[in-house]
Design an enzyme around this catalytic site. Structure first.
Site, mmCIF file in Angstrom:
data_model
loop_
_atom_site.group_PDB
_atom_site.id
_atom_site.type_symbol
_atom_site.label_atom_id
_atom_site.label_comp_id
_atom_site.label_asym_id
_atom_site.label_seq_id
_atom_site.Cartn_x
_atom_site.Cartn_y
_atom_site.Cartn_z
ATOM 1 N N LYS A 223 36.487 35.320 37.814
ATOM 2 C CA LYS A 223 35.042 35.582 37.921
ATOM 3 C C LYS A 223 34.641 36.705 36.963
ATOM 4 O O LYS A 223 33.627 36.621 36.266
ATOM 5 C CB LYS A 223 34.673 35.938 39.370
ATOM 6 C CG LYS A 223 34.704 34.723 40.285
ATOM 7 C CD LYS A 223 34.643 35.070 41.766
ATOM 8 C CE LYS A 223 34.839 33.784 42.574
ATOM 9 N NZ LYS A 223 35.050 33.987 44.008
ATOM 10 N N GLN B 236 34.794 38.534 48.314
ATOM 11 C CA GLN B 236 35.768 37.439 48.263
ATOM 12 C C GLN B 236 36.334 37.162 49.662
ATOM 13 O O GLN B 236 36.757 38.083 50.367
ATOM 14 C CB GLN B 236 36.891 37.822 47.280
ATOM 15 C CG GLN B 236 37.896 36.734 47.011
ATOM 16 C CD GLN B 236 37.326 35.538 46.254
ATOM 17 O OE1 GLN B 236 36.348 35.665 45.506
ATOM 18 N NE2 GLN B 236 37.905 34.379 46.438
ATOM 19 N N ASP C 106 26.556 33.852 46.689
ATOM 20 C CA ASP C 106 27.358 32.802 47.336
ATOM 21 C C ASP C 106 26.472 31.874 48.167
ATOM 22 O O ASP C 106 26.908 30.788 48.555
ATOM 23 C CB ASP C 106 28.351 33.437 48.323
ATOM 24 C CG ASP C 106 29.734 33.636 47.740
ATOM 25 O OD1 ASP C 106 30.152 32.805 46.927
ATOM 26 O OD2 ASP C 106 30.392 34.621 48.129
HETATM 27 N N1 GUN Z 1 36.941 32.221 48.704
HETATM 28 C C1 GUN Z 1 37.151 30.933 48.301
HETATM 29 N N2 GUN Z 1 36.018 30.393 47.799
HETATM 30 C C2 GUN Z 1 35.075 31.360 47.883
HETATM 31 C C3 GUN Z 1 33.704 31.417 47.509
HETATM 32 O O1 GUN Z 1 33.109 30.443 47.019
HETATM 33 N N3 GUN Z 1 33.076 32.600 47.734
HETATM 34 C C4 GUN Z 1 33.708 33.669 48.299
HETATM 35 N N4 GUN Z 1 33.004 34.782 48.500
HETATM 36 N N5 GUN Z 1 34.971 33.648 48.659
HETATM 37 C C5 GUN Z 1 35.654 32.504 48.434
#
Ligand code: GUN
Length: 286
Positions: A53, A97, A120
């Site tokens: 990311k 996350q 998100d």
């Molecule tokens: N963990 C796995 N996929 C995601 C996601 O799309 N967003 C977040 N915040 N954590 C994740």
């Protein structure tokens, strides 16, 4: 043999658009869109996702801040970091996350994020807006799938769409997006009876259950479009999806591979959401 939906190629095109829109944004506003990613603990898969990311943000010209907190971080400490990021004018998107260590309450943490910075789209306010079909952000994986379908010229209106999996992150919002696009939608899950009969009805079959090669060709209608959200390991430890690609690709009209299908789109949609958040904030401050 089916068309292989190339997520890497679509993602590269979308990122190029985001990059040029970001250049324009910086010219007009004098600062870059900013994303803060918070990771708590040492989960190795999560660390890789967070690094990806961060790199993606730099690639399109965003400000990227990564907060790596230790496993022993208290809920109070995490909530106070979120409060600080909520009022930080350099930061337009906040992503915590998941999964979080067990002593931290995920629901409480997500609820603390300013909905305008919730890139998100996990906050109840954003989830509610998605239900109504009136949203600013979409969760990244379902949003990425909609772009893949659009870029592959796959018609949705009037089609039978079957989704296997009912998670808050993928299955449920995916069903809503397909419904908004006028598909007839069915959601299947672990208690669904005669699963094969249901999946065989699908013109568009979307699978997000986290079980390696679970969907086999006898579960798929000839000519169906198959979207595989899985990121699993097969018996030899090789990366694979929830769909048995080898057999299903022989009868599907189009299919996403793993890797290189849905996966590359997810971070691209996070970038898109962050840019949207920055644009909204810039407009509100004018
Ligand atoms: N963990 C796995 N996929 C995601 C996601 O799309 N967003 C977040 N915040 N954590 C994740």
């Amino acid at each position: 043999m089916s068309n292989i939906i190339d997520g890497k190629a679509v993602s590269a095109l979308e990122r190029a658009k985001i990059k040029s829109e970001t250049e324009l944004f910086i010219k007009e506003n004098g600062y870059a869109p900013g994303l803060a990613v918070v990771i708590v603990g040492d989960d190795s898969a999560s660390k890789v996702y967070v690094k990806n990311k961060h790199n993606a943000c730099l690639e399109v010209g965003f400000l990227s801040r990564v907060y790596e907190l230790t496993e022993s971080t208290t809920e109070r400490e995490l909530l106070s970091l979120i409060d600080a990021l909520n009022s930080d004018s350099e930061i337009h998107g906040i992503l915590v996350q998941l999964p979080l260590p067990r002593h931290l309450d995920e629901k409480k943490v997500i609820a603390r994020i300013d909905p305008d910075k919730d890139v998100d789209a996990f906050h109840v306010q954003n989830v509610g807006k998605i239900v109504l079909g009136d949203y600013d952000f979409l969760p990244c994986t379902p949003a990425g799938i909609m772009v893949l379908l659009r870029e592959s010229n796959i018609e949705i209106a009037g089609k039978e769409c079957v989704i296997v999996g009912r998670s808050n992150i993928v299955g449920k919002p995916m069903a809503l997006l397909m419904l908004h696009a006028n598909a007839t939608v069915t959601i299947c899950h672990s208690k669904t009876q005669n699963l094969k009969e249901v999946t065989k009805r699908a013109d568009i079959l979307i699978v997000a259950i986290g079980k390696a090669k679970f969907v086999t060709s006898d579960m798929v209608k000839e000519g169906a479009v198959v979207i595989d959200v899985g990121m699993d390991r097969d018996e030899n430890g090789k990366l694979c999806g929830d769909v048995d690609f080898e057999s299903v690709s022989k009868i599907a009209s189009a299919i996403t591979p793993v890797p290189g299908g849905v996966g590359p789109m997810t971070i691209t949609m996070l970038l898109q959401n962050t840019l949207t958040a920055a644009k909204k904030a810039a407009l509100a401050s004018k």
